[in-house]
Design an enzyme around this catalytic site. Structure first.
Site, PDB file in Angstrom:
ATOM      1  N   SER A 178       0.850  -1.203   0.000  1.00  0.00           N
ATOM      2  CA  SER A 178       0.000   0.000   0.000  1.00  0.00           C
ATOM      3  C   SER A 178       0.879   1.244   0.000  1.00  0.00           C
ATOM      4  O   SER A 178       2.035   1.194   0.439  1.00  0.00           O
ATOM      5  CB  SER A 178      -0.861  -0.006   1.271  1.00  0.00           C
ATOM      6  OG  SER A 178      -1.453   1.257   1.488  1.00  0.00           O
ATOM      7  N   TYR A 202      -2.674  -0.251  10.008  1.00  0.00           N
ATOM      8  CA  TYR A 202      -2.685  -0.685   8.606  1.00  0.00           C
ATOM      9  C   TYR A 202      -1.320  -0.449   7.956  1.00  0.00           C
ATOM     10  O   TYR A 202      -0.746  -1.334   7.318  1.00  0.00           O
ATOM     11  CB  TYR A 202      -3.778   0.097   7.869  1.00  0.00           C
ATOM     12  CG  TYR A 202      -3.926  -0.231   6.405  1.00  0.00           C
ATOM     13  CD1 TYR A 202      -4.586  -1.388   6.005  1.00  0.00           C
ATOM     14  CD2 TYR A 202      -3.430   0.631   5.423  1.00  0.00           C
ATOM     15  CE1 TYR A 202      -4.745  -1.683   4.660  1.00  0.00           C
ATOM     16  CE2 TYR A 202      -3.591   0.347   4.078  1.00  0.00           C
ATOM     17  CZ  TYR A 202      -4.245  -0.811   3.698  1.00  0.00           C
ATOM     18  OH  TYR A 202      -4.403  -1.099   2.361  1.00  0.00           O
TER      19      TYR A 202
END
Ligand code: NDP
Length: 271
Positions: A161, A174
């Site tokens: 990501s 995250y």
């Protein structure tokens, strides 16, 4: 893909004949895609099937998987599986290999996000994100890689990501999980390369899925900021990640391992 576009060429220095686009083909390959019932995973399944593969998708919701299988057709199979049930992952791999065939390609796509100021994140929340996005990825990769190493062949793809590339606020758990993925890719590539098992990551930019909508819909400033630093000028589609995965899994990428490839419309380099 039609054969009319195919061109053959000798591989330089070897005389080995390759045909284009068959170096990008996944014919006779079996791919296991976690979280393949929706979003990026579903389009990745679609792209891999178009490239010739059989695809096994997993997730926790059977109704979602059933609907996905119906839209993907006869080259798709599904198994209901929660990746956080670490003890069940060896069994999943065994079931897939017995009922469908040897797994050539593993895509660790299942993931969850949580947007919250760091000071409010509890230990339980931090663990839950790490368990889904990082620990389960290691456990499933280990289970698949055991057989890949024996067969001396395999391609493993992780989904990273932008949260592992630069400082994004309110996604500490995250972003930590995805930063762990970035390291795991390099570490496993160094161990598995000698067995002809490649390990790579794709780092998606901002891709239009439910996950992105949930993170952005109530936060127009964040959305404008994400778009503002994406030189291509729009968000990505799940298929953009799907085609990148086809490439990384194919023979065309046979000398690529240990990398994280941004597929982000330039977001990671944008101003
Ligand atoms: P979605 O929420 O659309 O899809 C996530 C999928 O993961 C669902 O199919 C879900 O199925 C599955 N999943 C979640 N938890 C589990 C679990 N415990 N066990 C098995 N399956 C699970 O998100 P995206 O498609 O957007 O995300 C896919 C991947 O891409 C994730 O790893 C995400 O972090 C990454 N990513 C996405 C970006 C984006 O902009 N969309 C950007 C960067 C990375 P079910 O709920 O039925 O289990």
């Amino acid at each position: 893909m039609t054969s009319t576009n195919e061109k053959t060429a000798n591989e330089p220095g070897t005389g080995v004949q390759h045909s284009f686009p068959s170096v990008f083909s996944l014919e006779n390959k079996i791919a296991l895609i976690t979280g393949g019932g929706s979003g990026i995973g579903l389009d990745m399944a679609r792209c891999m099937i178009m490239a010739g593969a059989q695809v096994v998708i997993t997730g926790r919701r059977e109704a979602v998987l059933q609907e996905a299988k119906a839209s993907l057709g006869e080259k798709a199979f599904y198994f209901v599986n929660d990746v956080t049930d670490l003890h069940g992952l060896e069994g999943l791999v065994q079931d897939v290999e017995t009922q469908v065939g040897p797994i050539d390609i593993l895509v660790n796509n299942a993931g969850i996000n949580m947007k919250k100021p760091a000071l409010e994140v509890t230990d339980e929340e931090f663990s839950r994100i790490l368990q889904t996005n990082l620990h389960s990825v290691f456990s499933l990769t280990r289970a698949c890689a055991r057989n890949m190493v024996k067969r001396q062949s395999g391609s493993i793809i992780m989904i990273s990501s932008m949260a592992a590339y630069y400082g994004l606020d309110r996604v500490v758990a995250y972003g930590s999980s995805k930063s762990g993925i970035e390291g795991m890719v390099r570490l496993l590539a160094s161990e598995f390369s000698k067995f002809n098992v490649r390990v790579n990551a794709i780092a998606p930019g901002f891709i239009e899925t439910n996950m992105m909508k949930t993170a952005m819909s109530s936060d127009p400033n964040r959305m404008a900021k994400a778009l503002g630093r994406t030189p291509i000028g729009h968000f990505g589609k799940p298929e953009d990640i799907g085609w990148a995965a086809v490439f990384l899994a194919s023979e065309a990428a046979k000398f690529i391992t240990g990398i994280s490839m941004p597929v982000d419309g330039g977001n990671s380099t944008g101003f």
